[in-house]
Design a protein around this motif. Structure first.
Motif, PDB file in Angstrom:
ATOM      1  N   LYS A  45     -11.697  -6.695   2.441  1.00 56.04           N
ATOM      2  CA  LYS A  45     -12.986  -6.346   3.055  1.00 56.04           C
ATOM      3  C   LYS A  45     -13.757  -7.604   3.454  1.00 56.04           C
ATOM      4  CE  LYS A  45     -13.760  -1.864   0.815  1.00 56.04           C
ATOM      5  NZ  LYS A  45     -14.465  -1.161  -0.286  1.00 56.04           N
ATOM      6  N   ILE A 101      -7.207   4.141  -4.637  1.00 56.48           N
ATOM      7  CA  ILE A 101      -7.857   3.631  -5.847  1.00 56.48           C
ATOM      8  C   ILE A 101      -8.676   4.723  -6.511  1.00 56.48           C
ATOM      9  CG2 ILE A 101      -9.652   2.050  -6.681  1.00 56.48           C
ATOM     10  CD1 ILE A 101      -8.575   0.021  -4.559  1.00 56.48           C
ATOM     11  N   ALA A 104       0.837  -1.207   0.000  1.00 56.40           N
ATOM     12  CA  ALA A 104       0.000   0.000   0.000  1.00 56.40           C
ATOM     13  C   ALA A 104       0.869   1.253   0.000  1.00 56.40           C
ATOM     14  CB  ALA A 104      -0.936  -0.006   1.206  1.00 56.40           C
ATOM     15  N   LEU A 110      -6.667   1.986   0.820  1.00 58.71           N
ATOM     16  CA  LEU A 110      -6.898   1.472  -0.528  1.00 58.71           C
ATOM     17  C   LEU A 110      -8.055   2.194  -1.203  1.00 58.71           C
ATOM     18  CD1 LEU A 110      -6.396  -2.366   0.051  1.00 58.71           C
ATOM     19  CD2 LEU A 110      -4.888  -0.842  -1.231  1.00 58.71           C
ATOM     20  N   ASN A 111      -9.143   2.416  -0.473  1.00 55.26           N
ATOM     21  CA  ASN A 111     -10.294   3.141  -1.041  1.00 55.26           C
ATOM     22  C   ASN A 111      -9.869   4.504  -1.566  1.00 55.26           C
ATOM     23  OD1 ASN A 111     -12.239   1.173  -0.571  1.00 55.26           O
ATOM     24  ND2 ASN A 111     -12.726   1.927   1.474  1.00 55.26           N
ATOM     25  N   ASN A 147      -8.541  -5.028  -2.426  1.00 51.17           N
ATOM     26  CA  ASN A 147      -9.481  -4.290  -1.591  1.00 51.17           C
ATOM     27  C   ASN A 147     -10.728  -5.123  -1.301  1.00 51.17           C
ATOM     28  OD1 ASN A 147     -10.317  -1.977  -0.193  1.00 51.17           O
ATOM     29  ND2 ASN A 147     -11.305  -1.087  -1.997  1.00 51.17           N
ATOM     30  N   PHE A 167      -5.003  -3.967  -7.239  1.00 55.20           N
ATOM     31  CA  PHE A 167      -5.230  -3.379  -5.914  1.00 55.20           C
ATOM     32  C   PHE A 167      -6.723  -3.314  -5.593  1.00 55.20           C
ATOM     33  CE2 PHE A 167      -0.824  -2.089  -6.348  1.00 55.20           C
ATOM     34  CZ  PHE A 167      -0.357  -2.191  -5.053  1.00 55.20           C
ATOM     35  N   GLN A 168      -7.578  -3.193  -6.608  1.00 57.55           N
ATOM     36  CA  GLN A 168      -9.022  -3.221  -6.346  1.00 57.55           C
ATOM     37  C   GLN A 168      -9.462  -4.624  -5.911  1.00 57.55           C
ATOM     38  OE1 GLN A 168     -11.687  -1.853  -5.184  1.00 57.55           O
ATOM     39  NE2 GLN A 168     -12.108  -0.470  -6.926  1.00 57.55           N
ATOM     40  N   VAL A 228      -7.874  -0.885   4.439  1.00 55.62           N
ATOM     41  CA  VAL A 228      -9.037  -0.731   3.560  1.00 55.62           C
ATOM     42  C   VAL A 228      -9.288   0.741   3.268  1.00 55.62           C
ATOM     43  CG1 VAL A 228     -11.547  -0.975   3.437  1.00 55.62           C
ATOM     44  CG2 VAL A 228     -10.140  -2.908   4.181  1.00 55.62           C
ATOM     45  N   ASN A 229      -9.230   1.585   4.289  1.00 53.66           N
ATOM     46  CA  ASN A 229      -9.449   3.023   4.095  1.00 53.66           C
ATOM     47  C   ASN A 229      -8.406   3.623   3.153  1.00 53.66           C
ATOM     48  OD1 ASN A 229     -11.696   3.056   5.769  1.00 53.66           O
ATOM     49  ND2 ASN A 229     -10.516   3.564   7.607  1.00 53.66           N
ATOM     50  N   ALA A 235     -15.301  -2.058  -7.556  1.00 47.72           N
ATOM     51  CA  ALA A 235     -15.289  -3.099  -6.515  1.00 47.72           C
ATOM     52  C   ALA A 235     -16.472  -4.047  -6.654  1.00 47.72           C
ATOM     53  CB  ALA A 235     -15.293  -2.445  -5.130  1.00 47.72           C
ATOM     54  N   SER A 290      -3.099  -8.959  -5.151  1.00 43.68           N
ATOM     55  CA  SER A 290      -4.432  -9.568  -5.185  1.00 43.68           C
ATOM     56  C   SER A 290      -4.375 -11.019  -4.733  1.00 43.68           C
ATOM     57  CB  SER A 290      -5.050  -9.449  -6.586  1.00 43.68           C
ATOM     58  OG  SER A 290      -4.152  -9.839  -7.590  1.00 43.68           O
TER      59      SER A 290
END
Length: 351
Positions: A61, A92, A35, A88-89, A57, A53-54, A85-86, A116, A330
């Motif tokens: 999650k 992305i 990250a 990555l959001n 994510n 990376f998506q 997670v935060n 996503a 991934s």
């Protein structure tokens, strides 16, 4: 005797749990480093890289949803995963805007897989089957990059503005069901069927007929492909994981893991892969110059095997590979989700 057996079982469960916690801890460290890399380099990472990376994510999650929240020892890990997670959001979202500006044509063609909600993770598991392994692979890749991209966009409905999805042409069906294809051809055949399932297409095999045997289903093809991808991975492992095979080795785990084949999540493979991450930069590198001469043909068919990857590959500063980093993160997310699912199942009360 009964009390002694209960103690032994408790000790075994405690040992397994400690091993699980250690693996998850190692995964978290690796993903936090990745990250960091993504945050620094998102403006330079290509679309395939951002998709990786998506997928990470989505998988993290799902792992978080299954995390045993009642265990006080997990509170710190849960906080770290939520922070991941935060991050990555946020990254992305910025990366997608950059892609839209820098590569609008490719962005329009594959925009759905950047979302996503396109990706699903397995909730049931299968295993590959050695009986489905091809007697031999073709000596050259079956891969045709232009046709493959066209077939994918016909499924996605992005072949034109407001295009109809789930279109399967005879040439696409023939190419995507061809047997004995090696390596990147094989992984893209599997990806095609995965796209079809995630898009809700039920017509991929309509019109297909093969003489002398029953017509296989979508799942049959996935199992054929992953059984042969397992064969290749075992070959790579037996040859000491040559550097030029690591990208396809990781890609096979990532795709077959997402397709629901749990035997790809080998802990021994994970230990090797974690050592391939650059400890400072957080990325994964391709350095084929270091690979032993002469292994390309034996282990990857021909140099054409890299045709698809080279087109959309992007080597970033310090030798970081956009493609290999994407499939690696991934894949690591797949391991984390698999471990949490296994943990969730083993801790459910018996009924």
């Amino acid at each position: 005797m009964g009390a002694h057996l209960a103690v032994v079982i408790a000790l075994l469960l405690a040992s397994a749990d400690a091993t699980h916690q250690e693996a998850v801890g190692d995964l978290l460290v690796a993903l936090e480093k990745a990250a960091d890399f993504f945050e620094r380099e998102f403006r330079h990472i290509n679309l395939d890289g951002v998709v990786g990376f998506q997928i990470l994510n989505v998988e993290v999650k799902e792992a978080l949803r299954r995390w045993p929240h009642t265990d006080l020892g997990n509170i710190h890990q849960i906080a770290r995963v939520k922070q991941l997670v935060n991050r990555l959001n946020s990254i992305i979202a910025q990366a997608v805007v950059t892609l839209q500006e820098s590569d609008p044509t490719y962005y329009r063609a594959f925009e759905p897989i950047l979302r996503a909600d396109f990706w699903t993770v397995p909730h049931m598991w299968n295993t590959s089957n050695p009986a489905l392994v091809y007697p031999a692979f073709r000596e050259v890749e079956c891969f045709d990059e232009k046709l493959s991209d066209k077939c994918m966009t016909l499924l996605l409905g992005t072949w034109k503005d407001n295009g109809t999805p789930c279109i399967v042409t005879n040439s696409c069906r023939t190419f995507m069901t061809r047997l004995r294809c090696p390596d990147y051809s094989l992984s893209h055949q599997l990806l095609y069927f995965m796209f079809g399932a995630m898009k809700g297409c039920h017509n991929i095999l309509q019109g297909e007929s093969r003489e002398s045997r029953a017509n296989p289903t979508d799942h049959d093809y996935k199992r054929i492909f992953c059984s042969n991808m397992m064969k290749r991975n075992i070959e790579f492992e037996n040859n000491g994981f040559p550097i030029q095979t690591r990208d396809i080795f990781i890609e096979n785990i990532m795709l077959c893991g997402m397709a629901g084949f749990s035997d790809f999540y080998k802990s021994s493979w994970l230990r090797h892969i974690l050592t391939w991450q650059d400890s400072d930069g957080g990325c994964f590198k391709k350095d084929e110059k270091e690979s032993p001469h002469g292994l390309d043909r034996n282990l990857l068919g021909t140099t054409n095997s890299h045709k698809r990857v080279n087109r959309r590959e992007k080597i970033l500063k310090d030798g970081c590979s956009s493609h290999m980093t994407a499939v690696a993160v991934s894949m690591l997310g797949g391991y984390m989700n698999f471990y949490q699912m296994e943990q969730d199942i083993t801790k459910r009360p018996l009924t």
